[in-house]
Scaffold this active site. Structure first.
Site, short mmCIF file in Angstrom:
data_model
loop_
_atom_site.label_atom_id
_atom_site.label_comp_id
_atom_site.label_asym_id
_atom_site.label_seq_id
_atom_site.Cartn_x
_atom_site.Cartn_y
_atom_site.Cartn_z
N HIS A 1 -32.91 21.25 -50.85
CA HIS A 1 -32.33 20.93 -52.27
C HIS A 1 -33.72 20.40 -52.91
CE1 HIS A 1 -28.65 21.55 -50.63
NE2 HIS A 1 -28.11 20.50 -50.60
N HIS B 1 -26.46 26.02 -51.71
CA HIS B 1 -25.65 25.88 -52.79
C HIS B 1 -26.28 25.40 -53.92
CE1 HIS B 1 -24.90 21.67 -51.70
NE2 HIS B 1 -24.54 21.50 -52.73
N LYS C 1 -27.16 27.23 -44.73
CA LYS C 1 -28.01 26.40 -44.00
C LYS C 1 -27.24 25.45 -43.01
CE LYS C 1 -28.17 22.39 -47.44
NZ LYS C 1 -28.16 21.39 -46.55
N ASP D 1 -31.24 17.08 -44.54
CA ASP D 1 -30.03 17.51 -45.22
C ASP D 1 -30.53 17.74 -46.85
OD1 ASP D 1 -27.25 17.82 -45.44
OD2 ASP D 1 -26.99 15.98 -46.34
#
Length: 468
Positions: free
Chosen positions: A238, A176, A146, A233
């Site tokens: 996430h 991750h 990413k 980000d």
């Protein structure tokens, strides 16, 4: 007669080629992951490193040794020796066809190669086109890091460009966070314990909170972070991936890609975020960070309320916050149940609502907060049930170790698909189009005061559940 294309899914890799092997990601993460895979006996293919640096193979192996010595406690020389023997090196510019001819020679007769692109996103297409022109793609898989675009339009454009050369099943997009063991534990906690299913819905759940907090600032990543910010980000990828595991429907047991299908179904049900339910913050001192533009309005803190339009979750608010320079480094999600009615026992007050918290870091685990009678008093007190996920520190596979191992084995569940990437960008796109003001906050606080207004009338942001 045309030759049928081979499906790379489920095929173990017979060579791993890493573009950008001399870079920062390899130094900090990849060599450590490869060492741990080698130590576990899970690495059984040659490794071809590719980079523009004019290094010899001995220089690359020494670089690997230094990286492992820095990131691995007391490395085993035998393990390193086996790993080093697997490594070869191809030097060249990614825009030069000759580089890919040398890569083809190094790969040899491999039928299931994995190509890991540890290069900037601007070079993804250059490398993929070079692989395609050299005839290295069929039967292979390409791993990319990413960010997968910086908004919905750019993500769609990137996917369209990659699909000119690659089929979707050949593209493994690494986030991750999906490789973290406690994130994977969420699905097991939900679906291996049938006691939760009857109450995991709008009839019993008041709201859900998620916090992804770091207790440090941008440090030496000013150029990168100023162009990205907390929403791109952390939240778009996430946070939404964790939310999907918390909220998705149970996966079917007889379909090969059922978990990713159910996550996509959930993303499609998430309403596009409302800019009026979004708070941005920037910690004091961010503008003094090297390579941050003067007067930058990039957010280092983001808090947003999300809504899911499906039968299970309609009317249940999901509050997400993420930021830097907050009081603690903590990642967790808490499901808060509805408050019980007034009871005929206790001091006449309503008991506090029950909560189930999944802690991703630090010290991964889960906690169910129940309430019992306080000893000697007619009052309620918490009676927490806690379970730690990690049995032996350091023994669980680490995120890059897990994901790299899955890429080599042909397992795709933990990699994000094109359709899911585009849905997550759709969800946050209104916040990128209308970001609103950025509010200052002092380092060591939980973001700007305005973030408290987001939950008003429903709850207050809860303090993270920290060890001890």
């Amino acid at each position: 007669m045309a030759t049928a294309r081979r499906d790379p899914a489920g095929q173990a890799a017979d060579v791993l080629t890493i573009f950008g092997i001399t870079g920062d990601l390899a130094k900090k993460m990849t060599f450590r992951a490869l060492y741990r895979l080698e130590a576990r006996g899970m690495l059984d293919c040659p490794i071809v490193g590719v980079a523009i640096d004019e290094w010899t193979i001995d220089q690359l192996r020494e670089h690997a040794r230094e990286a492992i010595a820095t990131t691995v406690e007391d490395p085993d020389e035998d393990v390193f020796g086996r790993l080093a023997a697997r490594i070869s090196y191809v030097q060249g510019d990614y825009s030069d066809a000759g580089t890919f001819e040398r890569v083809a020679a190094a790969v040899g007769e491999a039928r299931s190669p994995v190509f890991y692109l540890e290069v900037p996103p601007s070079l993804f297409l250059t490398v993929v086109e070079g692989l395609g022109a050299a005839g290295l793609i069929d039967g292979g898989r390409v791993v990319i890091e990413k960010p997968f675009g910086h908004d919905l339009d750019s993500a769609m454009a990137l996917n369209a460009e990659l699909h000119e050369v690659l089929r979707e099943e050949q593209i493994l997009r690494i986030d991750h966070y999906l490789g973290k063991e406690p994130v994977m534990d969420i699905a097991y906690l939900r679906f291996a314990n049938s006691v939760l299913e009857p109450v995991w819905n709008r009839e019993h759940v008041s709201h859900v909170q998620m916090t992804i907090a770091e207790d440090f600032g941008v440090e030496d990543r000013g150029r990168f972070y100023d162009a990205v910010g907390a929403m791109r980000d952390v939240v778009q990828n996430h946070a939404l991936q964790v939310l999907s595991l918390i909220a998705m429907e149970p996966p079917a047991g007889n379909q090969p890609d059922t978990v990713r299908d159910k996550k996509l179904e959930l993303f499609k049900a998430v309403r596009a975020a409302d800019p009026k339910r979004y708070v941005r913050g920037q910690y004091d001192g961010f503008l003094e960070v090297t390579d941050v533009a003067p007067g930058s309005t990039t957010e280092t803190f983001a808090a947003v309320e999300l809504a899911i339009d499906n039968w299970r979750w309609s009317g249940v608010p999901f509050f997400v916050r993420a930021g830097k320079y907050l009081p603690a480094k903590a990642s967790e999600v808490t499901v808060v149940f509805k408050r019980p009615p007034k009871l005929g026992v206790g001091p006449g007050r309503l008991p506090e609502p029950n909560q189930l918290t999944v802690r991703i870091e630090p010290a991964p685990g889960s906690r169910i907060r129940l309430f019992a009678k306080k000893a000697g008093e007619e009052a309620f007190e918490p009676a927490d049930l806690e379970v730690l996920f990690e049995k032996e520190p350091g023994e669980d596979p680490e995120p890059y170790e897990r994901l790299l191992g899955d890429a080599l084995a042909g397992r795709t569940e933990l990699f994000t698909r094109e359709d899911a990437v585009e849905e997550t960008w759709r969800i946050v796109q209104p916040l990128l189009d209308e970001p609103g003001p950025v509010h200052p906050y002092a380092p060591g606080t939980w973001g700007p005061e305005e973030a408290g207004n987001l939950t008003r009338g429903v709850c207050q942001w809860s303090e993270p559940w920290l060890p001890g």
